[in-house]
Structure formats: C-alpha cells, structure tokens
Design a protein around this motif. Structure first.
Motif, short mmCIF file in Angstrom:
data_model
loop_
_atom_site.label_atom_id
_atom_site.label_comp_id
_atom_site.label_asym_id
_atom_site.label_seq_id
_atom_site.Cartn_x
_atom_site.Cartn_y
_atom_site.Cartn_z
N MET A 96 6.78 -11.70 -13.68
CA MET A 96 6.64 -13.06 -13.17
C MET A 96 5.80 -13.06 -11.91
N LYS A 97 4.84 -13.98 -11.85
CA LYS A 97 3.99 -14.09 -10.68
C LYS A 97 4.73 -14.79 -9.54
N PHE A 98 4.39 -14.43 -8.31
CA PHE A 98 4.96 -15.11 -7.15
C PHE A 98 3.93 -15.11 -6.02
N MET A 99 4.16 -15.97 -5.04
CA MET A 99 3.28 -16.07 -3.88
C MET A 99 4.12 -16.29 -2.62
N LYS A 100 3.79 -15.52 -1.58
CA LYS A 100 4.49 -15.65 -0.31
C LYS A 100 3.63 -16.44 0.67
N LEU A 101 4.27 -17.42 1.33
CA LEU A 101 3.60 -18.24 2.33
C LEU A 101 4.28 -18.01 3.69
N GLY A 102 3.49 -18.01 4.74
CA GLY A 102 4.04 -17.85 6.08
C GLY A 102 4.35 -16.40 6.41
N SER A 103 4.57 -16.16 7.70
CA SER A 103 4.83 -14.80 8.17
C SER A 103 6.03 -14.69 9.10
N LYS A 104 6.51 -15.80 9.61
CA LYS A 104 7.65 -15.77 10.53
C LYS A 104 8.94 -15.55 9.75
N PRO A 105 9.91 -14.94 10.40
CA PRO A 105 11.19 -14.74 9.71
C PRO A 105 11.91 -16.06 9.47
N ILE A 110 11.89 -25.94 1.30
CA ILE A 110 10.67 -25.14 1.14
C ILE A 110 9.54 -25.75 1.96
N CYS A 111 9.41 -27.07 1.90
CA CYS A 111 8.35 -27.74 2.67
C CYS A 111 8.58 -27.59 4.17
N ALA A 112 9.85 -27.71 4.61
CA ALA A 112 10.15 -27.58 6.04
C ALA A 112 9.85 -26.17 6.54
N LYS A 113 10.21 -25.16 5.77
CA LYS A 113 9.91 -23.78 6.18
C LYS A 113 8.41 -23.55 6.27
N MET A 158 7.43 -20.20 8.37
CA MET A 158 8.37 -19.17 7.94
C MET A 158 8.00 -18.66 6.55
N THR A 159 8.50 -17.50 6.22
CA THR A 159 8.21 -16.89 4.92
C THR A 159 8.88 -17.69 3.80
N VAL A 160 8.06 -18.09 2.84
CA VAL A 160 8.54 -18.82 1.66
C VAL A 160 7.96 -18.14 0.42
#
Length: 616
Positions: A1-10, A82-85, A90-92
């Motif tokens: 399954m493909k995935f994508m990570k957004l953001g870098s903050k914890p 998800i939108c707020a993070k 933050m990492t999503v």
C-alpha cells in the motif's frame, strides 16, 4: 500500500477523554473548534494561514471569534484532525484509507493554493494521481471509502477517477500485469507449481496471468459501486463476455449466502436487489456465460420471487442452451403448493428452446444487420434436439413420481418435444410407465392419451420385452408391441441377419405411417390378422422354408429362431389376453379399438396405402 508523509514536527495532539483534543505546547490555545461532539483546543495563527474558511468564520462579526462550530465537515473529527496537524506542520501519514477524507475536508476548509503555496489540496492531489490511482488494490480501497463521503467525493471526481483506474487495469493485457492480485478460485498450472513450469537453465518461467485475474478483488465492493465498475469495464470494450460472467458468478457466490447450494439466506429484499442487478449486468451473448451459473441465477430468481421481466430474461438464456442441462438441474422444487416440482418453469425453458430452433431456421433469410441483432441466437443442431428430447424424457420420469402431478401437464410437456428426433422411445416409455405406476387411479381413456406419446416401433428389444409383460399398459398397446416385435422377427428370418430395426419396420409398414413420432401406429384388419397368424403359423412356415432350403445351414438357423420367436409370442399373447380377461380389462372400449379396427384415422388421412405381402 502506498503512503505519503507530510510535515516534520512531532505530533503533539493529545486526548482528554473521548471528546477533547488539544495541542500540548507552552503557548496557551486561543481557539476552540467544535466538530460534532469533539472539541479541539487550538491556536488561530496556524489555521488562519492555510484555511480560507476558518478565516471567514473568525472574522465574522456575528460569531464568537474564540469559538468555531463545524458540524458538516466531510470525514468528521478524524479528517479535521489531519488538516489541523498539517496546518501545524506536524507529521501526518496519508494512505488509501484516509486520503479521500483528507481531500474532502481540505476542500471544505478551502485549503487552496491561493491561500498558501503547497497547501494540503495540492499535496493530496499529487499523491492521488502519482500513487493511489496507479495502484490496483489502492484504487479499490479508495473507491470503497468514497461511499461515506458523498457527495463530496463525487463532486471532486474522485469516484470517476477510481472507476477509470480500475477499469483500465482490468482491461490491460495480462502480460503487463505487474501488481499483486487475489486469485483463489481455479489456479492455473503455472500458479500451482506444475512440474512442466520448472526452471530451465536456472531461470524460472514467468507465471501466466489468467484473464479473469481481477474478478475476486472487486468482490470487496458494495453493490452500487460494483455495478458502476462493471459497467465502466464493459463500456470501455475489449473484454470477453466469459470474463464478465466469471466476475458476476464470483460476486454472487460471495454476496449471496447459499447461492451455490440453491438456498438463499439472509435479508430477502437485499438479496433480491443484488440478484436483479447481476441479471441486468449479464453480457448479451448467451454463449459466453457458464450454463451452471445461469441455472443458479434462475433458481435464486424463482426462490426470491424476482421481477417477471428479470426471470423471463433468465429463462430465455437458459432455454437457448437447454441441451447443456442435466435432469437434476431441472428438478426445481416449488416454494408453495401441492406439487413437488416446478413443471411450469421447465415448460417455459423448453418453449424458449423451440423458439430458438425456429429463429435458427429463419436465419438464412435475414439481412446482415438483422443477424447482428440476433447474435445471441445460436444455430440449433439436430444433436441438440436429441439431447433435449432425452433430457425431457428423463425429467418426465422423475416428476412422474409426484402424486399431485396433473396428467395434462405431463402430456403437454412431452408433446413439446414430440417432433424432436430420438434414437428410441425407451425414455418416454419409462416415463409413461412410471406415471401409470404412481397414478393407478387414472381412467382408461387417460391411459390411452398418455400412451399415444410413444411410438411402439421405436422401442428397443429390452423395452418391448418389458412392455408386453406390463399389466399397467392398455391391451391395445401390448398388442401393437407384439405386432412390431413380430415384424422384427420376420425381417430377421428373411435374410437380414443384422437389420436396421427402425428401417426394416418402416419398409414393412404402410407408407406414411411413420411420419409422427407421437401418434400410435394403426394398421389394417388384414395386417393385424397377419401379425396374429405369425404366432400360429410360424412353425408351418419355418418347416416349409426348411424343406426348400435344406442345403443352406444359415437359413435353417434363422428358421429355427423364427419358430422359437413365434411360439414365444403366441404364449405371451395368450397369457396377457387371458390375464387381462380375468381382471375385467377387456371392455367394450378395448375391443372396439382392437387391431382390426384401429385404422380409421390413418385411412382417412392416407387414401392409398401399400399392403405388406402375406406369408402362407
């Protein structure tokens, strides 16, 4: 399954019970966002920098600037989180299960590029187009998630993108299938590790991909989405009706409990809707659909009481392929009523087969465009008719055991195939005998009606031996059987050691008497007398023939055989006649239709008839 990570903050979102979410930072929160029953305690700046909708809600003078109510956001609290993070950096992690909800929520919050470059809508669209829609199973999962996000997912064209992605992959050449798929039904030899596909020179051969590789994965879809996918696949073309039939068969087997056993369980209304949808999706070419699948659909349609139009479509399809059926396939039980078997349905199937035969005969006179419209109609051969006649004979023998089966239904079904070619009439004789055995209460006139269904000339030697000892048959039928058996013996004795029985009978009978396989053969008074004389004069004829051909050993053998048959016929006839006389069965009706007077009908229809020579 493909995935994508957004953001870098914890991730610093925390829970306080089930209905409170907040950001754990040193800076106090200054905004409360209520999404359904969940309260989010957040900061204004991160949200205002990326959401045009939040900006409008906060700057609205009629609203409290410190509290925002969002009750209709697609995806609910999870999608908003998800939108707020993303707004906080933050990492999503986005995947096939949550990407549609995030995309619809981002649209609701108006997270456009005009608000900030590299906003959430842009990033999600890139992920969908570059990864999700290029994957097989990811596209199916995403399509499943769109159902709970309507109408947003439809308006954003996510549903249509999924449909096109799935359909294009299902239609791709099997040699280009490089992704994983589920296929647990019938494995190919290569997939089973067949020894013929062993490595050669250390290089393993590439496994073959079946044409219906995509069938099982689509069974995970809900009915409405499944219907849209199949229609999209069909509309794009280049897919065989056989594969579509396999797909529908797999889906029905998965979604209809007890479908393969002929007993449907569960919600009747839901199952009925599913079945009617599958029937509508059937490809037009009847030959492309497995016959067993059509029969299961028909059984289920009768059991669930589907619409008459849908059942008629199924009956037409099954009827056109009726020669592929077995007797057990037609033993459909009636859900209600006194009768055990659903004879009316089988009658409809036979009628549809006959219609197909008639259309096949008219095909030569049709124009090319008319032939194209009738592409689903098959040319019915004599072999198919023979199979159907045998099938109906076997079916009649089975349903004859039903004590509540009306004679009229039995006769009508038998008459439908009366003109079909048969090698023998043993099958219909067996059915008649079974009916007479199970219905001893029927009148003599009814016995005569049912016996008219068979042609005594086409009974095998074994069936004849059974018939002449069968006390359930009318006397007239027994005498006719004896007559034709005597003809057979005469034909053998006159030099034809291995005669064609049917042909010899026809040549010995008056012309025109073998046109119908349904009618009982009648003969002139002299012919019946001659038949009876065979048994009494067989010995004298055989003796005279023996004296004239004393030097011919083969002829002596035939004469001896004829003598034995004549004596046997005489004894059997005497026994039957006396037994029927004792039982009171020889009434005025029987004697009035004795061999000497049964020619009335045929003499009217055939003015000039040739007489067989007598042997004295």
């Amino acid at each position: 399954m493909k995935f994508m990570k957004l953001g870098s903050k914890p991730d610093s979102f925390q829970n306080d019970g089930d209905n409170i979410r907040y950001v754990a930072t040193e800076l106090a929160t200054d905004l409360t966002v209520k999404v359904g029953d969940v309260n989010f305690y957040l900061h204004k700046f991160p949200l205002l920098s990326k959401s045009a909708r939040i900006q409008k809600l906060i700057t609205n003078p009629e609203e409290n600037n410190d509290e925002v109510h969002i009750h209709d956001i697609p995806g609910g609290p999870a999608a908003f989180e998800i939108c707020a993070k993303f707004c906080y950096g933050m990492t999503v992690t986005l995947n096939a299960y949550n990407v549609v909800a995030a995309r619809c929520a981002a649209e609701y919050l108006e997270m456009y590029e005009t608000v900030e470059k590299g906003n959430l809508i842009y990033k999600v669209d890139v992920f969908l187009n570059s990864s999700i829609f290029r994957g097989w199973k990811d596209s199916i999962i995403v399509l499943q998630t769109t159902k709970s996000l309507l109408p947003w997912s439809e308006e954003l064209k996510i549903v249509s993108h999924c449909l096109n992605s799935i359909a294009s992959k299902a239609l791709i050449e099997t040699s280009k299938v490089e992704w994983s798929y589920t296929y647990n039904r019938k494995k190919l030899p290569s997939e089973n590790g067949n020894g013929n596909d062993s490595p050669w020179n250390g290089v393993r051969k590439q496994q073959m991909v079946p044409k219906d590789w995509w069938v099982e994965d689509l069974c995970e879809l809900k009915l409405d989405l499944y219907e849209r996918v199949v229609k999209t696949i069909i509309s794009k073309g280049n897919v065989s009706g056989y594969v579509i039939g396999e797909a529908l068969n797999a889906y029905a087997s998965r979604k209809l409990p007890g479908f393969n056993k002929g007993l449907i369980h569960g919600d009747t209304a839901k199952n009925k809707l599913l079945l009617e949808t599958i029937i509508r999706l059937l490809p037009p070419d009847t030959r492309s659909i497995p016959f067993g699948f059509l029969l299961k659909l028909l059984r289920a349609g009768i059991l669930l009481e589907c619409q008459e139009s849908e059942r008629s479509k199924l009956m037409k399809r099954v009827g056109h392929c009726l020669e592929e059926a077995k007797v057990a396939d037609l033993l459909i039980r009636t859900p209600v009523g006194e009768a055990i078997f659903n004879v009316d349905t089988v009658q409809r199937l036979v009628e549809e087969f006959i219609i197909a035969c008639e259309h096949a005969g008219e095909a030569d006179s049709l124009l090319e465009d008319e032939l194209q419209e009738m592409k689903s109609t098959r040319i019915i051969s004599d072999t198919a008719k023979i199979k159907v006649a045998k099938l109906v004979d076997g079916y009649l023998a089975e349903i004859a055991r039903d004590p509540n089966l009306p004679l009229a239904k039995f006769i009508h079904l038998a008459e439908l195939v009366s003109s079909f070619p048969r090698a023998t009439h043993d099958g219909i004789y067996r059915a008649i005998d079974m009916y007479l055995k199970e219905h001893p209460e029927i009148s003599k006139s009814e016995k005569k009606r049912i016996c008219r269904l068979m042609d005594c000339r086409k009974l095998s030697a074994e069936a004849c031996m059974h018939a002449i000892q069968n006390e359930r048959l009318p006397m007239r039928i027994v005498v006719q059987v004896l007559f034709f058996e005597q003809l057979r013996a005469t034909s053998c004795s006159e030099g034809n050691s291995t005669p064609d029985r049917a042909g010899s009978m026809r040549s010995s009978l008056p012309s025109g008497s073998h046109e119908s396989s349904r009618s009982i053969t009648t003969n002139t008074e002299e012919e019946w007398e001659e038949a009876l004389k065979f048994s009494g004069e067989g010995s004298r004829r055989s003796s005279n023939d023996s004296n004239k051909t004393n030097n011919n050993n083969n002829n002596n053998e035939r004469v001896g055989a004829n003598k034995m048959k004549g004596l046997m016929s005489k004894k059997i006839l005497s026994k039957i006649w006396s037994s029927k006389d004792r039982s009171g069965e020889i009434t005025s009706d029987d004697t009035s239709e004795s061999p000497a007077s049964t020619v009335a009908e045929e003499t009217k229809s055939t003015p000039s008839r040739s007489r067989r020579h007598s042997v004295s």
